[in-house]
Design an enzyme around this catalytic site. Sequence first.
Site: not given
Length: 290
Positions: A134, A148, A152
């Site tokens: 992650s 993003y 994650k």
Amino acid sequence: MSKVWLITGSSRGLGRALAEAVLASGDYLVATARNPEQLADLSKRYGHQVLTFALDVTDEAAATATVEAAVKTFGRIDVLVNNAGYGNVGSIEDTSLVDFRAQIETNLLGTIIMSKAVIALMRGQGGGHIIQFSSVGGRIGPAGRGAYSAAKFGVEGFSEVLTKEVSPFGIKVTVIEPGGFRTDFAGASTVLAEGRAEYAETVGATVRFQREYDGRQPGDPAKAAAVVIHIAGLEEPPFRLLLGSDAVRSVEKADAARIAADREWRAVSVSTDFEPGADIEPMPWEKKAG
């Protein structure tokens, strides 16, 4: 006993550092990348100890073929490392839906696809270890990283569910949350777009920081690789592991603020029950297994 690893995104960055460390330790490796020619030097140096394979993690058929090739070559997979990923910087307003989908498909769906591809195998083996890369961006949502961080944060939630479901089969799950490491993640692998002037103090600040931080990140990829190998050898590895002093500092600060806010608003939160103050049956996931 030597382990068999499958690492996605083995051609660069932390994935490359880990691939080299795994092979140097004497373990076996299925090293994957979109372009396996970038892994040719590993085959030359380590011969039959490594199998290189072309893999797009968003392709379910390719994921299945990679797992089948690993089993055919080495007989099992002990550790899957979902490392493949990237993150561009830009405002949510200016990031196209095409870019959003691409980042989410690689970072989140790629992780889901690869994890699902090994579950039945590891369950049949009686164990295994799934390691998800992650990011500190999976715990904190910095300006400019909407796509993003959405991906994650998804990896974190998916992995929390995954570990509860597969731990009875001896399958371990660890989420690695790196801060800044001296790889090309902030360089060639990232598109930095300051965008319109209205975002100069938010997204623009992130872009400027990223450019200035590149090459000065505190994280050493070789040390990160050594830690991951150590974690893979533990009987009881952590579920989450921050990597880097910057990650620790940022997440500790954010978590403290989150806890303080929850406490401040607790009375309002619990006031929505039919009978505020009544004893509530614990949720299934709050009960310790066994």
